[in-house]
Design a protein around this motif. Structure first.
Motif, PDB file in Angstrom:
ATOM      1  N   UNK A  90       2.475  10.072  -6.195  1.00 41.60           N
ATOM      2  CA  UNK A  90       1.160   9.599  -5.735  1.00 41.60           C
ATOM      3  C   UNK A  90       0.048  10.035  -6.686  1.00 41.60           C
ATOM      4  N   UNK A  91       0.154  11.250  -7.239  1.00 42.41           N
ATOM      5  CA  UNK A  91      -0.858  11.748  -8.164  1.00 42.41           C
ATOM      6  C   UNK A  91      -0.930  10.874  -9.415  1.00 42.41           C
ATOM      7  N   UNK A  92       0.238  10.496  -9.890  1.00 42.78           N
ATOM      8  CA  UNK A  92       0.311   9.629 -11.081  1.00 42.78           C
ATOM      9  C   UNK A  92      -0.361   8.287 -10.812  1.00 42.78           C
ATOM     10  N   UNK A  93      -0.121   7.708  -9.624  1.00 45.11           N
ATOM     11  CA  UNK A  93      -0.732   6.426  -9.268  1.00 45.11           C
ATOM     12  C   UNK A  93      -2.247   6.551  -9.137  1.00 45.11           C
ATOM     13  N   UNK A  94      -2.714   7.645  -8.510  1.00 46.85           N
ATOM     14  CA  UNK A  94      -4.149   7.872  -8.347  1.00 46.85           C
ATOM     15  C   UNK A  94      -4.837   7.937  -9.713  1.00 46.85           C
ATOM     16  N   UNK A  95      -4.207   8.656 -10.643  1.00 49.69           N
ATOM     17  CA  UNK A  95      -4.797   8.811 -11.984  1.00 49.69           C
ATOM     18  C   UNK A  95      -4.698   7.521 -12.795  1.00 49.69           C
ATOM     19  N   UNK A  96      -3.669   6.734 -12.532  1.00 50.47           N
ATOM     20  CA  UNK A  96      -3.488   5.475 -13.258  1.00 50.47           C
ATOM     21  C   UNK A  96      -4.484   4.409 -12.799  1.00 50.47           C
ATOM     22  N   UNK A  97      -4.922   4.519 -11.536  1.00 45.13           N
ATOM     23  CA  UNK A  97      -5.825   3.501 -10.984  1.00 45.13           C
ATOM     24  C   UNK A  97      -7.050   4.168 -10.348  1.00 45.13           C
ATOM     25  N   UNK A  98      -7.859   4.843 -11.155  1.00 39.51           N
ATOM     26  CA  UNK A  98      -9.043   5.534 -10.596  1.00 39.51           C
ATOM     27  C   UNK A  98     -10.009   4.534  -9.959  1.00 39.51           C
ATOM     28  N   UNK A  99     -10.520   4.899  -8.800  1.00 34.40           N
ATOM     29  CA  UNK A  99     -11.490   4.036  -8.114  1.00 34.40           C
ATOM     30  C   UNK A  99     -10.879   2.903  -7.320  1.00 34.40           C
ATOM     31  N   UNK A 100      -9.563   2.721  -7.429  1.00 36.55           N
ATOM     32  CA  UNK A 100      -8.913   1.581  -6.763  1.00 36.55           C
ATOM     33  C   UNK A 100      -9.053   1.659  -5.240  1.00 36.55           C
ATOM     34  N   UNK A 101      -8.812   2.844  -4.684  1.00 36.47           N
ATOM     35  CA  UNK A 101      -8.892   3.018  -3.226  1.00 36.47           C
ATOM     36  C   UNK A 101     -10.285   2.630  -2.716  1.00 36.47           C
ATOM     37  N   UNK A 102     -11.319   3.119  -3.385  1.00 31.96           N
ATOM     38  CA  UNK A 102     -12.694   2.825  -2.941  1.00 31.96           C
ATOM     39  C   UNK A 102     -13.030   1.343  -3.131  1.00 31.96           C
ATOM     40  N   UNK A 103     -12.419   0.709  -4.133  1.00 28.81           N
ATOM     41  CA  UNK A 103     -12.661  -0.723  -4.333  1.00 28.81           C
ATOM     42  C   UNK A 103     -12.071  -1.539  -3.176  1.00 28.81           C
ATOM     43  N   UNK A 104     -10.957  -1.055  -2.602  1.00 26.43           N
ATOM     44  CA  UNK A 104     -10.356  -1.743  -1.452  1.00 26.43           C
ATOM     45  C   UNK A 104     -11.285  -1.665  -0.234  1.00 26.43           C
ATOM     46  N   UNK A 105     -11.925  -0.522  -0.061  1.00 22.78           N
ATOM     47  CA  UNK A 105     -12.842  -0.353   1.074  1.00 22.78           C
ATOM     48  C   UNK A 105     -14.096  -1.205   0.919  1.00 22.78           C
ATOM     49  N   UNK A 106     -14.409  -1.545  -0.326  1.00 22.20           N
ATOM     50  CA  UNK A 106     -15.619  -2.345  -0.583  1.00 22.20           C
ATOM     51  C   UNK A 106     -15.382  -3.841  -0.371  1.00 22.20           C
ATOM     52  N   UNK A 107     -14.110  -4.243  -0.186  1.00 23.16           N
ATOM     53  CA  UNK A 107     -13.797  -5.662   0.012  1.00 23.16           C
ATOM     54  C   UNK A 107     -14.317  -6.164   1.355  1.00 23.16           C
ATOM     55  N   UNK A 108     -14.395  -7.489   1.471  1.00 19.73           N
ATOM     56  CA  UNK A 108     -14.689  -8.077   2.776  1.00 19.73           C
ATOM     57  C   UNK A 108     -13.406  -7.970   3.600  1.00 19.73           C
ATOM     58  N   UNK A 109     -13.494  -7.357   4.767  1.00 17.77           N
ATOM     59  CA  UNK A 109     -12.274  -7.031   5.506  1.00 17.77           C
ATOM     60  C   UNK A 109     -11.848  -8.137   6.456  1.00 17.77           C
ATOM     61  N   UNK A 110     -10.548  -8.337   6.507  1.00 20.84           N
ATOM     62  CA  UNK A 110      -9.955  -9.311   7.412  1.00 20.84           C
ATOM     63  C   UNK A 110     -10.223  -8.880   8.863  1.00 20.84           C
ATOM     64  N   UNK A 111     -10.790  -9.760   9.656  1.00 17.04           N
ATOM     65  CA  UNK A 111     -11.210  -9.385  11.016  1.00 17.04           C
ATOM     66  C   UNK A 111     -10.021  -9.035  11.906  1.00 17.04           C
ATOM     67  N   UNK A 112      -8.887  -9.736  11.718  1.00 16.39           N
ATOM     68  CA  UNK A 112      -7.711  -9.453  12.542  1.00 16.39           C
ATOM     69  C   UNK A 112      -7.136  -8.075  12.198  1.00 16.39           C
ATOM     70  N   UNK A 113      -7.124  -7.739  10.906  1.00 16.98           N
ATOM     71  CA  UNK A 113      -6.643  -6.429  10.470  1.00 16.98           C
ATOM     72  C   UNK A 113      -7.515  -5.325  11.070  1.00 16.98           C
ATOM     73  N   UNK A 114      -8.833  -5.507  10.973  1.00 16.85           N
ATOM     74  CA  UNK A 114      -9.768  -4.516  11.523  1.00 16.85           C
ATOM     75  C   UNK A 114      -9.550  -4.317  13.017  1.00 16.85           C
ATOM     76  N   UNK A 115      -9.395  -5.429  13.712  1.00 19.09           N
ATOM     77  CA  UNK A 115      -9.243  -5.383  15.171  1.00 19.09           C
ATOM     78  C   UNK A 115      -7.943  -4.668  15.570  1.00 19.09           C
ATOM     79  N   UNK A 116      -6.842  -4.967  14.852  1.00 14.89           N
ATOM     80  CA  UNK A 116      -5.538  -4.359  15.167  1.00 14.89           C
ATOM     81  C   UNK A 116      -5.576  -2.853  14.945  1.00 14.89           C
ATOM     82  N   UNK A 117      -6.174  -2.437  13.835  1.00 16.87           N
ATOM     83  CA  UNK A 117      -6.273  -1.001  13.529  1.00 16.87           C
ATOM     84  C   UNK A 117      -7.168  -0.310  14.556  1.00 16.87           C
ATOM     85  N   UNK A 118      -8.291  -0.950  14.865  1.00 16.65           N
ATOM     86  CA  UNK A 118      -9.255  -0.364  15.797  1.00 16.65           C
ATOM     87  C   UNK A 118      -8.625  -0.124  17.171  1.00 16.65           C
TER      88      UNK A 118
END
Length: 346
Positions: A90-118
């Motif tokens: 996991x550390x290798x992946x984090x370093x290979x793709x810096x900022x990737x996780x935060x870029x996913x959170x910045x996306x427009x979120x699928x409403x069904x996904x949000x609702x299911x998780x919530x």
């Protein structure tokens, strides 16, 4: 919750005698639990000293026999996130793709996904003080973010029940949502592929493998279980899908996860086989399917599983030899059988 976030608990669970160091209510006999903790704290102190010395000498954390032995004896909490990250890739992946996780959170979120998780937020560790609304900060927001980001990252999986418990444990240990995301990715993409896909082929396969292993390691139990078609789905699917979360005591689960991240999925079979082999007499007294299910629920609690140090020693001795090569061959055979059965039904 960011890199380097405080490792301190949002509130001090030590002030409540019925709250463990991870924020959970203690459901075991309190006297037994406190006795186990007092003995185990001394073990942890010794392990912590040895780990600190090892990491000072070799800060890169190599995979070798010494580290493997150290991992099997338990990773102290202060080093757990680091060891899990490195051992799993996991550390290798984090370093290979810096900022990737935060870029996913910045996306427009699928409403069904949000609702299911919530919908699952309030069902995730409702008795844990760290996830409650009054906790400051509450880990619930970090949990929601990790699951949402992962749903976008792995669209084939999205979100399914069971993932919330795994993400919750990761957040309790790392106190870092980005690290928890990459550890989730290591588990779901590499260590346990196809466990959480819509067809759950990996999970079905491993239930079949467990059945075959029990036939070989505990033939009498295997014979009993063969009387009840589909029984392994009933008794072991929760063990595997939640990686023993809410099945075994938390300290034991974390010790299992230490080895899971370092050695891979064969550890899950070692745990299951140890529970079966150890409790053969009780299982063999079962006379019906409800008896079997009740027995399998009972064998995961009590003094044997609460004493995590002894339990972890047993999982590497009681089942006997169990190589990844053997498991992979059994998986290939079981997977093929499942696919043939499913294609015959369609």
């Amino acid at each position: 919750m960011t890199e380097g976030a405080s490792q301190a608990l949002p509130c001090d669970p030590g002030s409540e005698s019925r709250i463990d160091p991870y924020g959970f209510q203690i459901h075991h006999d309190l006297a037994s639990y406190q006795e186990m903790r007092s003995e185990y704290v001394a073990v942890l102190a010794r392990r912590s000293t040895r780990w600190s010395k090892l990491l000072q000498e070799k800060p890169q954390v190599e995979k070798n026999l010494t580290v493997k032995r150290f991992v099997r004896k338990g990773v102290p909490n202060e080093h757990r996130a680091r060891i899990w990250m490195v051992a799993s890739g996991a550390q290798e992946e984090l370093e290979r793709r810096p900022g990737y996780y935060h870029s996913l959170l910045a996306l427009e979120h699928d409403s069904k996904l949000k609702e299911t998780i919530q919908m699952d937020m309030h069902r995730t560790f409702p008795d844990n003080v760290l996830f409650g609304n009054r906790a400051e900060p509450s880990l619930q927001r970090a949990l929601y973010n990790v699951l949402l980001a992962y749903g976008h990252h792995n669209k084939a999986v999205g979100y399914c029940q069971g993932m919330n418990f795994i993400a919750g444990y990761l957040i309790i240990i790392t106190r870092d949502d980005q690290k928890s995301f990459w550890l989730m990715d290591a588990l779901l993409s590499r260590i346990l592929p196809d466990y959480y896909s819509p067809a759950m082929l990996g999970l079905k396969t491993d239930q079949g493998v467990l059945g075959q292993l029990v036939k070989a390691k505990a033939p009498a139990v295997g014979q009993l279980m063969a009387q009840f078609p589909g029984v392994w789905t009933l008794v072991a699917s929760r063990w595997f899908i939640c990686l023993y979360v809410d099945v075994l005591p938390i300290e034991t689960v974390l010790r299992v996860w230490d080895c899971l991240f370092y050695e891979g999925s064969k550890v899950l079979f070692r745990v299951a086989l140890t529970l079966v082999v150890r409790h053969q007499p009780e299982i063999l007294r079962a006379r019906s399917l409800p008896d079997v299910c009740a027995c399998f629920k009972q064998i995961t609690s009590g003094a044997f599983t609460l004493d995590c140090h002894t339990f972890m020693q047993k999982i590497f001795t009681e089942p006997g030899s169990l190589s990844m090569t053997t498991i992979d061959k059994m998986r290939d055979k079981c997977r093929q059988q499942i696919l043939e059965e499913e294609s015959g039904q369609s």
